[in-house]
Design a protein around this motif. Structure first.
Motif, PDB file in Angstrom:
ATOM      1  N   PHE A 139      19.531  27.720  36.710  1.00 16.57           N
ATOM      2  CA  PHE A 139      19.068  27.007  37.898  1.00 16.57           C
ATOM      3  C   PHE A 139      19.499  25.540  37.851  1.00 16.57           C
ATOM      4  N   LEU A 140      19.475  24.949  36.652  1.00 17.00           N
ATOM      5  CA  LEU A 140      19.845  23.542  36.491  1.00 17.00           C
ATOM      6  C   LEU A 140      21.333  23.347  36.186  1.00 17.00           C
ATOM      7  N   LEU A 152      19.734  19.204  27.125  1.00 10.90           N
ATOM      8  CA  LEU A 152      20.415  19.366  28.405  1.00 10.90           C
ATOM      9  C   LEU A 152      19.427  19.532  29.558  1.00 10.90           C
ATOM     10  N   ILE A 153      18.336  20.253  29.330  1.00 14.24           N
ATOM     11  CA  ILE A 153      17.301  20.414  30.355  1.00 14.24           C
ATOM     12  C   ILE A 153      16.688  19.054  30.672  1.00 14.24           C
ATOM     13  N   ASP A 154      16.368  18.300  29.636  1.00  9.83           N
ATOM     14  CA  ASP A 154      15.783  16.966  29.841  1.00  9.83           C
ATOM     15  C   ASP A 154      16.734  16.076  30.629  1.00  9.83           C
ATOM     16  N   GLU A 155      18.020  16.099  30.272  1.00 13.50           N
ATOM     17  CA  GLU A 155      19.015  15.299  31.006  1.00 13.50           C
ATOM     18  C   GLU A 155      19.097  15.728  32.463  1.00 13.50           C
ATOM     19  N   ALA A 156      19.079  17.036  32.710  1.00 15.08           N
ATOM     20  CA  ALA A 156      19.173  17.541  34.090  1.00 15.08           C
ATOM     21  C   ALA A 156      17.960  17.115  34.916  1.00 15.08           C
ATOM     22  N   LEU A 157      16.779  17.185  34.335  1.00  7.65           N
ATOM     23  CA  LEU A 157      15.571  16.781  35.059  1.00  7.65           C
ATOM     24  C   LEU A 157      15.574  15.276  35.315  1.00  7.65           C
ATOM     25  N   THR A 158      15.981  14.521  34.315  1.00  9.68           N
ATOM     26  CA  THR A 158      16.045  13.066  34.466  1.00  9.68           C
ATOM     27  C   THR A 158      17.057  12.684  35.542  1.00  9.68           C
ATOM     28  N   LYS A 159      18.204  13.334  35.510  1.00  9.66           N
ATOM     29  CA  LYS A 159      19.255  13.051  36.494  1.00  9.66           C
ATOM     30  C   LYS A 159      18.775  13.317  37.918  1.00  9.66           C
ATOM     31  N   ARG A 160      17.995  14.374  38.078  1.00  4.12           N
ATOM     32  CA  ARG A 160      17.474  14.721  39.412  1.00  4.12           C
ATOM     33  C   ARG A 160      16.204  13.945  39.767  1.00  4.12           C
ATOM     34  N   GLY A 161      15.602  13.310  38.766  1.00 10.81           N
ATOM     35  CA  GLY A 161      14.363  12.585  39.002  1.00 10.81           C
ATOM     36  C   GLY A 161      13.172  13.511  39.195  1.00 10.81           C
ATOM     37  N   TRP A 162      13.229  14.695  38.592  1.00 10.21           N
ATOM     38  CA  TRP A 162      12.190  15.698  38.755  1.00 10.21           C
ATOM     39  C   TRP A 162      11.203  15.671  37.603  1.00 10.21           C
ATOM     40  N   SER A 163       9.952  15.881  37.920  1.00  3.88           N
ATOM     41  CA  SER A 163       8.933  16.135  36.909  1.00  3.88           C
ATOM     42  C   SER A 163       9.000  17.622  36.571  1.00  3.88           C
ATOM     43  N   VAL A 164       8.291  18.029  35.526  1.00  3.31           N
ATOM     44  CA  VAL A 164       8.287  19.456  35.195  1.00  3.31           C
ATOM     45  C   VAL A 164       7.636  20.255  36.318  1.00  3.31           C
ATOM     46  N   ARG A 165       6.620  19.688  36.943  1.00  2.00           N
ATOM     47  CA  ARG A 165       5.942  20.360  38.054  1.00  2.00           C
ATOM     48  C   ARG A 165       6.900  20.537  39.234  1.00  2.00           C
ATOM     49  N   GLN A 166       7.650  19.488  39.555  1.00  2.00           N
ATOM     50  CA  GLN A 166       8.583  19.558  40.682  1.00  2.00           C
ATOM     51  C   GLN A 166       9.716  20.545  40.387  1.00  2.00           C
ATOM     52  N   CYS A 167      10.181  20.560  39.151  1.00  2.00           N
ATOM     53  CA  CYS A 167      11.244  21.491  38.778  1.00  2.00           C
ATOM     54  C   CYS A 167      10.777  22.935  38.964  1.00  2.00           C
ATOM     55  N   ALA A 168       9.582  23.237  38.479  1.00  2.00           N
ATOM     56  CA  ALA A 168       9.051  24.595  38.609  1.00  2.00           C
ATOM     57  C   ALA A 168       8.893  24.972  40.087  1.00  2.00           C
ATOM     58  N   GLU A 172      10.610  23.727  42.670  1.00  2.00           N
ATOM     59  CA  GLU A 172      11.956  23.909  43.244  1.00  2.00           C
ATOM     60  C   GLU A 172      12.530  25.272  42.856  1.00  2.00           C
ATOM     61  N   TYR A 173      12.343  25.648  41.601  1.00  2.00           N
ATOM     62  CA  TYR A 173      12.817  26.947  41.126  1.00  2.00           C
ATOM     63  C   TYR A 173      12.148  28.073  41.924  1.00  2.00           C
ATOM     64  N   ARG A 174      10.810  28.000  42.034  1.00  2.00           N
ATOM     65  CA  ARG A 174      10.075  29.043  42.759  1.00  2.00           C
ATOM     66  C   ARG A 174      10.481  29.106  44.225  1.00  2.00           C
ATOM     67  N   ASN A 175      10.684  27.946  44.850  1.00  2.00           N
ATOM     68  CA  ASN A 175      11.099  27.924  46.259  1.00  2.00           C
ATOM     69  C   ASN A 175      12.475  28.550  46.436  1.00  2.00           C
ATOM     70  N   ARG A 176      13.382  28.217  45.542  1.00  2.00           N
ATOM     71  CA  ARG A 176      14.755  28.709  45.676  1.00  2.00           C
ATOM     72  C   ARG A 176      14.851  30.213  45.422  1.00  2.00           C
ATOM     73  N   TYR A 177      14.092  30.703  44.445  1.00  2.00           N
ATOM     74  CA  TYR A 177      14.215  32.100  44.032  1.00  2.00           C
ATOM     75  C   TYR A 177      12.986  32.944  44.379  1.00  2.00           C
ATOM     76  N   LYS A 178      12.294  32.580  45.435  1.00  2.00           N
ATOM     77  CA  LYS A 178      11.060  33.269  45.817  1.00  2.00           C
ATOM     78  C   LYS A 178      11.258  34.781  45.931  1.00  2.00           C
ATOM     79  N   ASN A 179      12.276  35.202  46.660  1.00  2.00           N
ATOM     80  CA  ASN A 179      12.515  36.636  46.868  1.00  2.00           C
ATOM     81  C   ASN A 179      12.875  37.350  45.569  1.00  2.00           C
ATOM     82  N   GLU A 180      13.698  36.715  44.753  1.00  2.00           N
ATOM     83  CA  GLU A 180      14.105  37.322  43.486  1.00  2.00           C
ATOM     84  C   GLU A 180      12.920  37.458  42.534  1.00  2.00           C
TER      85      GLU A 180
END
Length: 131
Positions: A75-76, A14-30, A32-40
């Motif tokens: 997150f995904l 499911l993670i692989d499908e979600a990343l593929t669907k978004r066109g994200w690399s593992v680096r980009q996913c990480a 995006e996660y850090r940007n979205r949840y920086k404060n948390e």
């Protein structure tokens, strides 16, 4: 932590499908996660997720469904505590075309411009075979 309804392999798929669907690399996913949840993350309310973590989860190179797996999944948009009614097939036996697919992937890595063309060709092959 409660017992997950999904296995580690199912989560990886499911993670692989979600990343593929978004066109994200593992680096980009990480990132995006850090940007979205920086404060948390800074407040220790959510765990850090690095590109290595994303890669290990995506490739099913983890055994324990811990807070990082759950946080990345959430997150995904993946709920590891519900099966979402999705049926996961038994693992397939090794592909009869494994060496050919490996060669194609190798070519695409060397020549990224070929990716769209090869995807299109594979899609057409599956449509012909399904007819």
């Amino acid at each position: 932590m409660s017992e997950a309804a999904l296995s580690s392999k199912q989560i990886s798929v499911l993670i692989d499908e979600a990343l593929t669907k978004r066109g994200w690399s593992v680096r980009q996913c990480a990132a995006e996660y850090r940007n979205r949840y920086k404060n948390e993350i800074e407040g220790n309310r959510l765990p850090q997720v690095s590109k290595d973590t994303v890669y290990r989860i995506r490739t099913n190179n983890f055994e324990v469904i811990n807070s990082r797996v759950v946080a990345l999944s959430n997150f995904l948009g993946i709920d590891v505590f519900k099966s979402n009614g999705q049926i996961f097939p038994k693992p397939l036996s090794p592909s009869k075309f494994a060496s050919e697919f490996a060669r194609v992937e190798e070519l695409v890595e060397k020549q990224p411009k070929l990716e769209k063309t090869i995807k299109s060709l594979l899609r057409e092959i599956t449509e012909i075979a399904a007819a």
